[in-house]
Structure formats: structure tokens, C-alpha cells
Design an enzyme around this catalytic site. Structure first.
Site, short mmCIF file in Angstrom:
data_model
loop_
_atom_site.label_atom_id
_atom_site.label_comp_id
_atom_site.label_asym_id
_atom_site.label_seq_id
_atom_site.Cartn_x
_atom_site.Cartn_y
_atom_site.Cartn_z
N SER A 144 -19.69 42.57 2.23
CA SER A 144 -19.19 42.90 3.56
C SER A 144 -17.99 43.83 3.48
CB SER A 144 -18.78 41.62 4.32
OG SER A 144 -19.91 40.86 4.64
N HIS A 146 -14.23 40.70 9.90
CA HIS A 146 -14.43 39.31 9.49
C HIS A 146 -13.98 39.04 8.05
CE1 HIS A 146 -18.45 40.72 7.90
NE2 HIS A 146 -18.17 39.81 6.98
N ASP A 186 -16.41 44.88 14.54
CA ASP A 186 -16.20 44.26 13.23
C ASP A 186 -15.62 45.27 12.24
OD1 ASP A 186 -16.15 42.19 11.42
OD2 ASP A 186 -18.20 42.50 10.73
#
EC number: 3.4.21.107
Length: 474
Positions: A216, A113, A143
Site C-alpha cells: 500500500s 491509511h 486515500d
């Protein structure tokens, strides 16, 4: 006497200081870990061109010129930037995340992402030098994304084993929350093997490490300085950190990265069954001592599970000796296997335990979809005990649902059926562990249902099957 009091006070102070020193000595030291690991942690920024929008000022931003004197109106109209008709303004979106170098020749791991749909990916190293990265491959299901930058002798992280992690163990995150490069936060492993909504193939590591937007894709380290996870998600009601952070186990991420590097895509194991959690009431109806395993609610036609002999109503308790405690454990284990792998499943069927051997298939690229049946046709049958009116399925409905029989609910009256949430259009295929092939069979089984004991029912709703339980009162 005063001398004795002073001596006692001094002794108490010494003891208190000793306790502080002992407590301090028990806390972990992160400085050496951070110094060694930080050079391999990178900042990742992306640029993406968005669909253009009409030129000129957006209508909601246009000032109201009506009623102004002509001189002022002309001034404002000339001041508003306008482009020739037909031209449009280009728009760009930017994102920021973290990552880490896993090899000296420039392979970088991050979250999918972080780089999804990016037109340009820039990796910034700890010395503030910037390198343009190419996307080797990405896997939305886990992911995980693998990038490549040109370079030799680049600093790289040490990789650990997430399987060896223990709950309560100290862990450290390094990343770029809100763009603050190489921020270090620490905490402990709160849980392992967590399942999150729409994340069937990742047994997440839960921690209380402070993770925020920008973290992230960054690494999660153990105290040996080894990467054990990729920080991926947080649970929040405020948009910021609330004490619940989730990381992708490095064992899972590296398996994905190796497949992306070799083939450009990820192949996963697949059984072709729809499963659900075993509740206390369901455990009672299927003859289990306690709630455990994965209850098979649906077996897709011609799937590996169907070919291996799995049936609706089977409860899978283990795969190759590895226990299935919660239903989510099964996709984690199956998804990590290569297609073609032979496995042995321990199942409970009709109250008896048995083993099934079958070959794991390959997860299809597109999810399986089953058309919902209509609510037409069939001779009506009624069961006043449950408070539903049911009809037989037509041949077309059976084909659409891929079932051989069942009872279609046409009407739900006041009674037990309404209380447990049944709706018109639902299809009942099993009742009290018995297969329902018609409305007539449903009526017979329903009339013989026991009282004050948990009874299971398998229901198809919009193509998806699930078991529910209920009790009939005296």
C-alpha cells in the site's frame, strides 16, 4: 530414409526453438526500469500509542488458583506481574507500507491509511538509511497522504500520465509486501475508471499485479519507468492477492498532493445531487435508446445543481462534452473540478435532450444528512392496483424531507408493491414520470398505469431517494 527423418526432426527442433525465442523477445524487460526506479521507492513504518489498559494480567489469562495448596498458590501469585493500583500499561501499534519520493527536496507520496493516526512516521530509503517524516496533509476521500523528509538531492521518480494508460498495457509495482523491501511484481492494466464502494472520487486503475499487505502506498510504473498510480487496495476473500488490484491514478494523486502542499486541504467540485445507475428498464421509462448516464434521484435544496436548474428525473449524459457512461463517471468528473467552474450538462428531461449551464460548488466537509419522515397524520387513500395504503405528508414531514409533496406508505399489502420491496414509511414522490403531490394524485396516477410496460417510481427511504421500475401484469 533415416537421414531424411533425422533432418525433419532437426528442422522441427529448430522451428520450436525459434518460436520460443520469438515469444521471449516479445516479453517486456524490466531490469533497467527497476534499477533506475528502485532508489526512489521507500519503506514506511509508523508507530501509534493506543489507549492504555488496566495493569496486570488480563482476566482471561489469569490461571485458576482455587483448589491449589497454599504453598503453590503463593508461588503463582508472586509470579504474576502486577503494577500499583491506578497504573496502566501503555500499548503501541505499528504498521508497515510503501511510498515514493516525488521531489529531490524530500516530498513523499503514500496512502492515507498507511499513516493515519500515526504518532511517528519513519521513511527508510533503499540504502537502509532512515529519516523521520512529517505529515504535510492527508485526504481520506482519495486515500492519499503527502509526507516531507529533510534532505537534498534525494532520488525521485519520474511522473507519467495515468490518463494515457491503455487497458492491456504492462505495468510494474515496487513495494514492501509483508515487509520484504523493494519487491518487484508485474502485470497488465485490467481496466480503468473502476468505482469501488465508498470511493466516489477515485476512478481506480485495475491491474493483475500481485499486491499484498505492505504494498500500500507504493508506485505503479509503466514501461517507460514513469509512475502512473499508487497501489492502494486489493479485492480478496483470503486476505492475500487474488488477481484484482487497484491503484489511484497519479493524475488524481498529484492534484491532491499539490492542494495539500499549498493549502493543507483538498477542495472538490460538488453538484449537490443524489444519482443512481440507469438500468435497462429505467432507460425505457425515460425515453433513452440504451442504459447510460446518471439519473438524478434527488436535488438538495440551495445546491449548485438546484440553482443550475437540475430536476429530479433528469438523466445526465455528458459534462462539458465528456460522456457519462455509468453514473459513477459523474462524481469522478465533478470532484476533479475547482469550485466556481462553469460547466455544461447534457440532460434528457421528459424524453427530450437539452443543455444546462451551471457553476460547480464546493463539496461540504460534512456529508449532507436529511432526516427521515415519521409515519403519522394524513387522510388515508388506497390503491388496490399496487397493493399499498398511502397518506398525505404532514407539514413537518415535508420540511424534514425537503419536499413539496408526496405520498407516504402506511401499509403494504400483497401485490406489486410488496414484490418490488416497498415498505411502510417509504415516500413516493414520482410515479410513471409524473410528480406526486398528495395521496389523491397518487391514486389517480396509479389507476392509469399501463400494463406490461416498465413504469418508474421515485421513492424516498430514510432520507435517500432512488428510482425503481416495475411492470403491471394484465
Amino acid at each position: 530414409m533415416r537421414t531424411l527423418k533425422r533432418a525433419l526432426l532437426s528442422l522441427a527442433a529448430v522451428l520450436a526453438m525459434a518460436q520460443v525465442l520469438v515469444a521471449h523477445a516479445q516479453l517486456p524487460e524490466f531490469t533497467e526500469l527497476v534499477e533506475q526506479a528502485s532508489p526512489a521507492v521507500v519503506n514506511i513504518s509508523t508507530r501509534q500509542t493506543l489507549p492504555a489498559q488496566p495493569a496486570g494480567m488480563p482476566p482471561q489469562m489469569m490461571p485458576d488458583l482455587e483448589g491449589l495448596p497454599p504453598m503453590f498458590r503463593d508461588f503463582f501469585e508472586r509470579s504474576i506481574p502486577q503494577l500499583p493500583p491506578g497504573q496502566q500499561r501503555k500499548r503501541e501499534a505499528q504498521s508497515l507500507g510503501s511510498g515514493f519520493i516525488i521531489s529531490a527536496d524530500g516530498y513523499v507520496l503514500t496512502n492515507n491509511h498507511v499513516v493515519a493516526d500515526a504518532d511517528e512516521i519513519i521513511v527508510r530509503l533503499s540504502d537502509r538509511s532512515e529519516l523521520e517524516a512529517k505529515l504535510v496533509g492527508a485526504d481520506p476521500r482519495t486515500d492519499v497522504a503527502l509526507l516531507k523528509v529533510e534532505g537534498k538531492g534525494l532520488p525521485s521518480v519520474k511522473l507519467g500520465k495515468s490518463e494515457a494508460l491503455k487497458v492491456g498495457e504492462w505495468v510494474v509495482a515496487i513495494g514492501s509486501p509483508f515487509g520484504f523491501d523493494h519487491s518487484v511484481t508485474a502485470g497488465i492494466v485490467s481496466a480503468k475508471g473502476r468505482s469501488l464502494p465508498d470511493e466516489n472520487y477515485v476512478p481506480f486503475i485495475q491491474t493483475d499485479v500481485a499486491i499484498n499487505p505492505g504494498n500500500s502506498g507504493g508506485p505503479l510504473f509503466n514501461l517507460d519507468g514513469e509512475v502512473v498510480g499508487i497501489n492502494s487496495q486489493i479485492f480478496t476473500r483470503s486476505g492475500g492477492f487474488m488477481g484484482l488490484s487497484f491503484a489511484i491514478p497519479i493524475d488524481v494523486a498529484m492534484n491532491v498532493a499539490e492542494q495539500l502542499k499549498a493549502e493543507g486541504k483538498v477542495n472538490r467540485g460538488w453538484l449537490g445531487v443524489v444519482i443512481q445507475e440507469v438500468s435497462k428498464d429505467l432507460a425505457e421509462t425515460f425515453g433513452l435508446d440504451k442504459p447510460a448516464g446518471a439519473l438524478v434521484a434527488q436535488v438538495l435544496e440551495d445546491s449548485p445543481g438546484a440553482k443550475g436548474g437540475l430536476r429530479v428525473g433528469d438523466v445526465i449524459l455528458a459534462l462539458d462534452g465528456k460522456p457519462i457512461v455509468a453514473s459513477a463517471d459523474l462524481p469522478h468528473l465533478v470532484g476533479g473540478l475547482k469550485p466556481g467552474t462553469k460547466v455544461t450538462l447534457d440532460v434528457v428531461r421528459d424524453g427530450a435532450r437539452q443543455q444546462l449551464t451551471m457553476a460547480i460548488g464546493a463539496l461540504p466537509d460534512d456529508g449532507e444528512a436529511i432526516a427521515a419522515a415519521g409515519a403519522k397524520g394524513g387522510a388515508e387513500r388506497s390503491s388496490n392496483r399496487l397493493g399499498v395504503t398511502v397518506v398525505d405528508l404532514t407539514a413537518e414531514q415535508k420540511k424534514a424531507l425537503e419536499v413539496e409533496g408526496g405520498a407516504l406508505i402506511r401499509e403494504v399489502q400483497d401485490g406489486p408493491a410488496a414484490l418490488i420491496g416497498l415498505r411502510p414509511g417509504d415516500v413516493i414522490t414520482h410515479l410513471n414520470n409524473q410528480s406526486i403531490d398528495s395521496a389523491k394524485t397518487f391514486g389517480k396516477v396509479a389507476e392509469a398505469l399501463p400494463k406490461n410496460r416498465s413504469v418508474s417510481m421515485r421513492v424516498l427511504r430514510q432520507g435517500r431517494a432512488s428510482f425503481i421500475t416495475f411492470k403491471l401484469a394484465e
